[in-house]
Scaffold this motif. Structure first.
Motif, PDB file in Angstrom:
ATOM      1  N   ILE A  64      36.209  69.649 -63.039  1.00 39.48           N
ATOM      2  CA  ILE A  64      35.503  70.788 -63.633  1.00 39.48           C
ATOM      3  C   ILE A  64      34.274  70.302 -64.379  1.00 39.48           C
ATOM      4  O   ILE A  64      33.213  70.938 -64.345  1.00 39.48           O
ATOM      5  CB  ILE A  64      36.467  71.567 -64.541  1.00 39.48           C
ATOM      6  CG1 ILE A  64      37.513  72.238 -63.656  1.00 39.48           C
ATOM      7  CG2 ILE A  64      35.728  72.595 -65.374  1.00 39.48           C
ATOM      8  CD1 ILE A  64      38.534  73.018 -64.384  1.00 39.48           C
ATOM      9  N   CYS A  65      34.400  69.137 -65.019  1.00 41.15           N
ATOM     10  CA  CYS A  65      33.252  68.555 -65.708  1.00 41.15           C
ATOM     11  C   CYS A  65      32.127  68.266 -64.710  1.00 41.15           C
ATOM     12  O   CYS A  65      30.956  68.550 -64.974  1.00 41.15           O
ATOM     13  CB  CYS A  65      33.690  67.278 -66.412  1.00 41.15           C
ATOM     14  SG  CYS A  65      32.386  66.430 -67.255  1.00 41.15           S
ATOM     15  N   THR A 125      30.921  78.421 -71.607  1.00 39.94           N
ATOM     16  CA  THR A 125      32.032  77.591 -72.071  1.00 39.94           C
ATOM     17  C   THR A 125      32.245  77.749 -73.578  1.00 39.94           C
ATOM     18  O   THR A 125      33.374  77.722 -74.048  1.00 39.94           O
ATOM     19  CB  THR A 125      31.790  76.115 -71.729  1.00 39.94           C
ATOM     20  OG1 THR A 125      30.474  75.766 -72.107  1.00 39.94           O
ATOM     21  CG2 THR A 125      31.984  75.866 -70.254  1.00 39.94           C
ATOM     22  N   ASN A 165      37.154  71.896 -70.973  1.00 37.85           N
ATOM     23  CA  ASN A 165      37.691  70.950 -69.991  1.00 37.85           C
ATOM     24  C   ASN A 165      39.008  70.341 -70.436  1.00 37.85           C
ATOM     25  O   ASN A 165      39.961  70.261 -69.666  1.00 37.85           O
ATOM     26  CB  ASN A 165      36.709  69.806 -69.752  1.00 37.85           C
ATOM     27  CG  ASN A 165      35.429  70.292 -69.135  1.00 37.85           C
ATOM     28  OD1 ASN A 165      35.351  71.425 -68.699  1.00 37.85           O
ATOM     29  ND2 ASN A 165      34.432  69.456 -69.118  1.00 37.85           N
ATOM     30  N   GLN A 208      30.426  71.444 -63.784  1.00 35.50           N
ATOM     31  CA  GLN A 208      29.525  71.908 -64.849  1.00 35.50           C
ATOM     32  C   GLN A 208      28.213  71.134 -64.836  1.00 35.50           C
ATOM     33  O   GLN A 208      27.137  71.718 -64.986  1.00 35.50           O
ATOM     34  CB  GLN A 208      30.195  71.742 -66.211  1.00 35.50           C
ATOM     35  CG  GLN A 208      31.287  72.750 -66.471  1.00 35.50           C
ATOM     36  CD  GLN A 208      32.166  72.358 -67.619  1.00 35.50           C
ATOM     37  OE1 GLN A 208      32.074  71.243 -68.133  1.00 35.50           O
ATOM     38  NE2 GLN A 208      33.044  73.253 -68.035  1.00 35.50           N
ATOM     39  N   ALA A 264      40.385  68.114 -64.928  1.00 37.39           N
ATOM     40  CA  ALA A 264      39.384  68.238 -65.992  1.00 37.39           C
ATOM     41  C   ALA A 264      38.093  67.535 -65.597  1.00 37.39           C
ATOM     42  O   ALA A 264      37.000  68.060 -65.819  1.00 37.39           O
ATOM     43  CB  ALA A 264      39.921  67.667 -67.302  1.00 37.39           C
TER      44      ALA A 264
END
Lengths: 238, 247
Positions: B181-182, B39, B135, B185, B178
């Protein structure tokens, strides 16, 4: 090439945070060694503990989110179970690791911000090769946060005194319009700042009165921090 | 240091509407080395490209304009408002920044906000700064802007009705995606398992997204009526019912 303005403190901090946060979960000895080094730094910095702890306490409220994950995690042997909820050794290990990593990093970063002035930090970032355009934007942003918050507060007070914020719907409408109005004011302010900057011969980074140059002690501190970080990792090398 | 004191005193004065919240800001220690590294690389690429694009677009004006706009997003993020359903939340502002400033300047402004929050206010960590930028800067702002533009072209580019629908959908979607995706992760880093991360993040951010959509639509409607020329894609037709003519 020796940098002319001390960038060692920020470099030291960044090394420490990266080494701490990116250590694999479960390496307790590493963090023990790091926390010893950190406490030496905190003691020599003469920061009041209550100030530091108060800042860390506010910022570490998110640990609760991890607690949730711990309760439902599988893996390892089960220590305690109640229906769906169970605490396993692996869950506890992850909880402890993440918490201690986060706390160590927060302490270190708070230590940096409490002991170093913002212009000094920005200059240090410049010597560390961050693009100067980005630093100039950060500097001008930092200058205007308080101004814009003040403007927000003025608008809020105006709305409250007209009794517009009494119900949630009205509050949303007023706050939305406030944000829209603030953007228009902000954009126009940007133009005025640009004109003012041109007329005053702006160079990009706020001027500095007194920045201590790199001394032997700084170099010493950086080298010993790096040694400490390597020592912490080497404990688990077999 | 003096400015920080001024800032903190003005913050305490505003406490009842403005209180620091940690929403999508992942702290240090939550992400593993590979996730942080990937990232960070993407984020640095985004910063370099955005700096270049914005500089060629705004020339010398870049520094003051981007600076105040970043301060604007920072201030807007600190304001709490009630969300339908009983909780309160605050703006993330990714889609708003993209709609007002365009994708490049918008994501640059968001990036600057995260850097300042991470380094000066300890809201979000250093090692995870790349992930936060990925993000909310890349997915939230860049993705949010193009999604909004596609929707606005579909629903009617120059009508307020089409624009407001596009804004609402894009703002809600950008927050939810977002957060998704967080969650991924966090799960990839082994901090929380995937199912729990997704369900916890989604239930919370579906609500946050509603607040985000409402505030974004109201804020843009104000600008649409007052200064439509300040929008990055201004409507073609004038907002006046008929053109002004001298009689």
């Amino acid at each position: 090439m020796a940098p002319d303005i001390s960038s060692y403190p920020i470099g030291l901090c960044a090394f420490f945070v990266f080494a701490t946060a990116l250590t694999v979960n479960g390496r307790w000895l590493t963090w023990l060694i790091y926390s010893l080094g950190l406490s030496v730094l905190i003691l020599t910095s003469r920061i009041t503990w209550s100030v530091l702890l108060k800042r860390v306490a506010i910022e570490s409220s998110f640990v609760g989110g991890i607690l949730l994950g711990t309760l439902f995690r599988g893996g390892g042997s089960t220590l305690w179970q109640w229906g769906w909820l169970r605490i396993t050794t692996e869950g506890l290990m992850v909880l402890g690791s993440v918490t201690s990593k986060t706390l160590l990093c927060l302490m270190m970063l708070n230590l940096l911000v409490l002991t170093t002035s913002i212009p000094a930090l920005l200059h240090a970032l410049k010597t560390l090769r961050m693009p100067s355009l980005l630093i100039a934007i950060i500097a001008s942003m930092y200058r205007y946060i308080a101004v814009l918050l003040e403007e927000f507060d003025t608008m809020r007070r105006a709305a409250v005194s007209r009794n517009l914020m009494s119900n949630p719907r009205g509050q949303r409408l007023v706050i939305g319009n406030m944000i829209g109005a603030l953007f228009i004011r902000t954009y126009e302010r940007g133009d005025r700042i640009y004109q003012a900057m041109l007329s005053r011969g702006y160079t990009g980074v706020p001027p500095l009165d007194e920045i201590p140059p790199n001394s032997k002690i700084d170099r010493w501190a950086l080298v010993s921090t790096l040694l400490l970080l390597l020592l912490g990792q080497a404990v688990y090398l077999q | 240091m003096h400015e920080l004191l001024v800032l903190s005193s003005s913050l305490s004065k505003l406490y009842w509407v403005i209180s620091p919240q940690l929403a999508l800001h992942i702290p240090d220690g939550f992400l593993s080395l590979p996730v942080s590294l990937v990232t960070w690389v993407v984020a640095i690429g985004l910063i370099v490209m955005a700096l270049g694009q914005v500089k060629s677009e705004h020339q010398e004006r870049t520094v003051p304009l981007m600076g105040v706009c970043a301060a604007f997003i920072f201030a807007a993020q600190m304001i709490n408002f009630p969300i339908p359903g009983g909780t309160s939340g605050h703006l993330l502002g990714g889609t708003l920044a993209g709609v007002l400033l365009g994708p490049w300047a918008g994501s640059l402004v968001m990036t600057v906000v995260f850097i300042v929050q991470g380094t000066l206010f300890q809201d979000g960590g250093l090692t995870v700064l790349g992930a936060n930028i990925f993000n909310m800067g890349l997915v939230g702002t860049f993705g949010g802007y193009y999604f909004y533009k596609a929707l606005r072209s579909t629903f009617g580019f120059n009508s307020w009705r089409g624009t407001s629908v596009a804004l609402a959908i894009a703002a809600w979607t950008s927050v939810v995606v977002a957060s998704l995706i967080c969650a991924i992760q966090l799960a990839l880093s082994g901090t929380v398992s995937l199912g729990i991360a997704i369900s916890a993040m989604l239930t919370w951010h579906v609500l946050i997204g509603i607040g985000e959509a409402i505030i974004t639509v109201i804020a843009v409607s104000y600008i649409w009526q007052a200064r439509p020329d300040l929008l990055y894609d201004p409507p073609k037709r004038s907002s006046l019912p008929r053109p002004l003519v001298q009689r």
